[in-house]
Design an enzyme around this catalytic site. Structure first.
Site, PDB file in Angstrom:
ATOM      1  N   ARG A  70       9.306   6.090 -10.763  1.00  0.00           N
ATOM      2  CA  ARG A  70       7.838   6.030 -10.829  1.00  0.00           C
ATOM      3  C   ARG A  70       7.266   7.296 -11.450  1.00  0.00           C
ATOM      4  NH1 ARG A  70       5.359   4.278  -5.259  1.00  0.00           N
ATOM      5  NH2 ARG A  70       3.445   4.458  -6.501  1.00  0.00           N
ATOM      6  N   HIS A 119      -3.549   9.224  -0.543  1.00  0.00           N
ATOM      7  CA  HIS A 119      -2.164   8.790  -0.265  1.00  0.00           C
ATOM      8  C   HIS A 119      -1.131   9.747  -0.834  1.00  0.00           C
ATOM      9  CE1 HIS A 119      -3.706   4.381   0.225  1.00  0.00           C
ATOM     10  NE2 HIS A 119      -3.879   5.086   1.317  1.00  0.00           N
ATOM     11  N   CYS A 127       9.040  18.831   3.097  1.00  0.00           N
ATOM     12  CA  CYS A 127      10.215  18.702   3.953  1.00  0.00           C
ATOM     13  C   CYS A 127      10.046  17.502   4.884  1.00  0.00           C
ATOM     14  CB  CYS A 127      10.396  19.973   4.783  1.00  0.00           C
ATOM     15  SG  CYS A 127      11.621  19.793   6.082  1.00  0.00           S
TER      16      CYS A 127
HETATM   17  P1  OAD Z   1      -3.661  -3.402  -5.282  1.00  0.00           P
HETATM   18  O1  OAD Z   1      -2.549  -3.778  -6.176  1.00  0.00           O
HETATM   19  O2  OAD Z   1      -3.683  -3.933  -3.902  1.00  0.00           O
HETATM   20  O3  OAD Z   1      -5.056  -3.834  -5.960  1.00  0.00           O
HETATM   21  C1  OAD Z   1      -5.341  -3.492  -7.292  1.00  0.00           C
HETATM   22  C2  OAD Z   1      -6.685  -4.121  -7.622  1.00  0.00           C
HETATM   23  O4  OAD Z   1      -7.041  -3.696  -8.936  1.00  0.00           O
HETATM   24  C3  OAD Z   1      -6.690  -5.650  -7.635  1.00  0.00           C
HETATM   25  O5  OAD Z   1      -7.779  -6.102  -6.830  1.00  0.00           O
HETATM   26  C4  OAD Z   1      -6.908  -6.022  -9.097  1.00  0.00           C
HETATM   27  O6  OAD Z   1      -7.770  -7.108  -9.227  1.00  0.00           O
HETATM   28  C5  OAD Z   1      -7.589  -4.775  -9.653  1.00  0.00           C
HETATM   29  N1  OAD Z   1      -7.307  -4.505 -11.070  1.00  0.00           N
HETATM   30  C6  OAD Z   1      -6.150  -4.661 -11.749  1.00  0.00           C
HETATM   31  N2  OAD Z   1      -6.279  -4.225 -13.035  1.00  0.00           N
HETATM   32  C7  OAD Z   1      -7.563  -3.775 -13.149  1.00  0.00           C
HETATM   33  C8  OAD Z   1      -8.321  -3.198 -14.214  1.00  0.00           C
HETATM   34  N3  OAD Z   1      -7.794  -2.994 -15.424  1.00  0.00           N
HETATM   35  N4  OAD Z   1      -9.603  -2.849 -13.971  1.00  0.00           N
HETATM   36  C9  OAD Z   1     -10.171  -3.064 -12.739  1.00  0.00           C
HETATM   37  N5  OAD Z   1      -9.503  -3.604 -11.676  1.00  0.00           N
HETATM   38  C10 OAD Z   1      -8.216  -3.948 -11.890  1.00  0.00           C
HETATM   39  O7  OAD Z   1      -3.724  -1.796  -5.289  1.00  0.00           O
HETATM   40  P2  OAD Z   1      -4.561  -0.791  -4.362  1.00  0.00           P
HETATM   41  O8  OAD Z   1      -5.850  -1.389  -3.894  1.00  0.00           O
HETATM   42  O9  OAD Z   1      -4.637   0.487  -5.076  1.00  0.00           O
HETATM   43  O10 OAD Z   1      -0.661   2.530  -0.594  1.00  0.00           O
HETATM   44  O11 OAD Z   1      -3.569  -0.644  -3.103  1.00  0.00           O
HETATM   45  C11 OAD Z   1      -3.930   0.206  -2.066  1.00  0.00           C
HETATM   46  C12 OAD Z   1      -2.692   0.867  -1.497  1.00  0.00           C
HETATM   47  O12 OAD Z   1      -1.720  -0.137  -1.174  1.00  0.00           O
HETATM   48  C13 OAD Z   1      -1.967   1.804  -2.428  1.00  0.00           C
HETATM   49  O13 OAD Z   1      -2.520   3.071  -2.499  1.00  0.00           O
HETATM   50  C14 OAD Z   1      -0.571   1.823  -1.826  1.00  0.00           C
HETATM   51  C15 OAD Z   1      -0.408   0.331  -1.602  1.00  0.00           C
HETATM   52  O14 OAD Z   1       0.511   0.008  -0.654  1.00  0.00           O
HETATM   53  C16 OAD Z   1       0.399   3.206  -0.101  1.00  0.00           C
HETATM   54  O15 OAD Z   1       1.460   3.168  -0.634  1.00  0.00           O
HETATM   55  C17 OAD Z   1       0.137   3.951   1.148  1.00  0.00           C
END
Ligand code: OAD
Length: 246
Positions: A70, A119, A127
């Site tokens: 990543r 996050h 560590c």
């Molecule tokens: P998700 O994958 O859950 O959601 C991403 C969102 O972005 C979706 O609702 C899509 O519709 C939207 N999306 C995708 N491409 C886009 C674009 N070009 N413009 C606008 N919107 C777009 O990801 P997160 O909400 O970031 O946490 O997930 C939250 C957390 O869950 C992350 O930080 C991670 C994950 O598990 C940890 O690892 C603790």
């Protein structure tokens, strides 16, 4: 996309803005989101097998290599117009707090300052036994398996928040305060499913803030939002900032 005149007025009048971003804001840079069908990380990898302390202890080398993959992916891409628009917005409004759930550091590379990394960050390590100011015995980014902690000899681990872990206290407190104090909340590229980040919007609205959601798909926040701009953040955000600057 036409930005509604009332939204432009609220954005122009806002004195204290909180921007919360998720992986959607980095999607146009080529960084996979988490939950999107087929392309989302959690569609292809089991988070419980890769993003928990237990998983790390059961196979540190596997987890380390996955985070190295990543890191290399993120290092090979660039911030996109959505990241740059948020950095520009910061320079034209009185006060802006940027809280990101992303661990990719792309906001900082686009010029945003004082980013609250809710996050953690992919390029940080700490560590596993939480030794303060621990440094890896060998350069982290070259290691095939987790480097050892220079203090206790235990594992160093990626500086990200894993499932079942608490948000870094300073980030949690700063984000709560900003949500309480803001008069406009801009939620960008997040599915608003993961707590406690998903609760920040509600906190802001309870304090009277205007809620704007910029997202490709509907989320649990959509119905509560005052304005919804459906589409790609890399296309919408530059227009949004232009609407109050040009
Ligand atoms: P998700 O994958 O859950 O959601 C991403 C969102 O972005 C979706 O609702 C899509 O519709 C939207 N999306 C995708 N491409 C886009 C674009 N070009 N413009 C606008 N919107 C777009 O990801 P997160 O909400 O970031 O946490 O997930 C939250 C957390 O869950 C992350 O930080 C991670 C994950 O598990 C940890 O690892 C603790």
């Amino acid at each position: 996309m036409t930005i509604p005149a009332e939204l432009v007025e609220r954005l122009r009048d806002a004195r204290n803005i909180l921007v919360l971003t998720g992986s959607g804001v980095s999607a146009e840079s080529g960084v996979p989101t988490f939950r999107e069908a087929q392309s989302g990380l959690w569609e292809n990898f089991d988070p419980l097998q890769l993003a928990t302390p237990e998983a790390f202890l059961s196979d540190p080398a596997l987890i380390w290599r996955w985070y190295r993959w990543r890191r290399e992916l993120v290092a090979a891409v660039e911030p996109n117009p959505g990241h740059f628009a948020i950095a520009r917005l910061e320079s034209v409004v009185e006060q802006l707090t940027l809280v990101t759930q992303n661990v990719d550091g792309l906001h900082q590379r686009a010029g945003s300052s004082d980013v609250i990394e809710y996050h953690g960050n992919l390029f940080a390590t700490h560590c596993f036994n939480r030794c303060p100011e621990a440094a890896p015995k060998c350069p982290a980014n070259k290691a095939d398996s987790p480097p050892q902690c220079g203090t206790c000899g235990g594992w160093m681990r990626p500086g990200v928040v894993w499932f079942g872990e608490a948000i870094p206290p300073a980030a949690l407190a700063a984000a709560d305060e900003a949500a309480h104090d803001c008069d406009l909340f801009l939620s960008v590229g997040t599915s608003s499913l993961v707590w406690p980040a998903a609760g920040l919007g509600e906190l802001a609205m309870q304090s009277g803030a205007t809620m704007i959601e910029v997202n490709l798909d509907a989320t649990p926040l959509t119905e509560q939002s005052h304005f919804v701009l459906r589409g790609k953040s890399g296309e919408i955000l530059p227009e949004l900032v232009n609407s109050i600057t040009v």
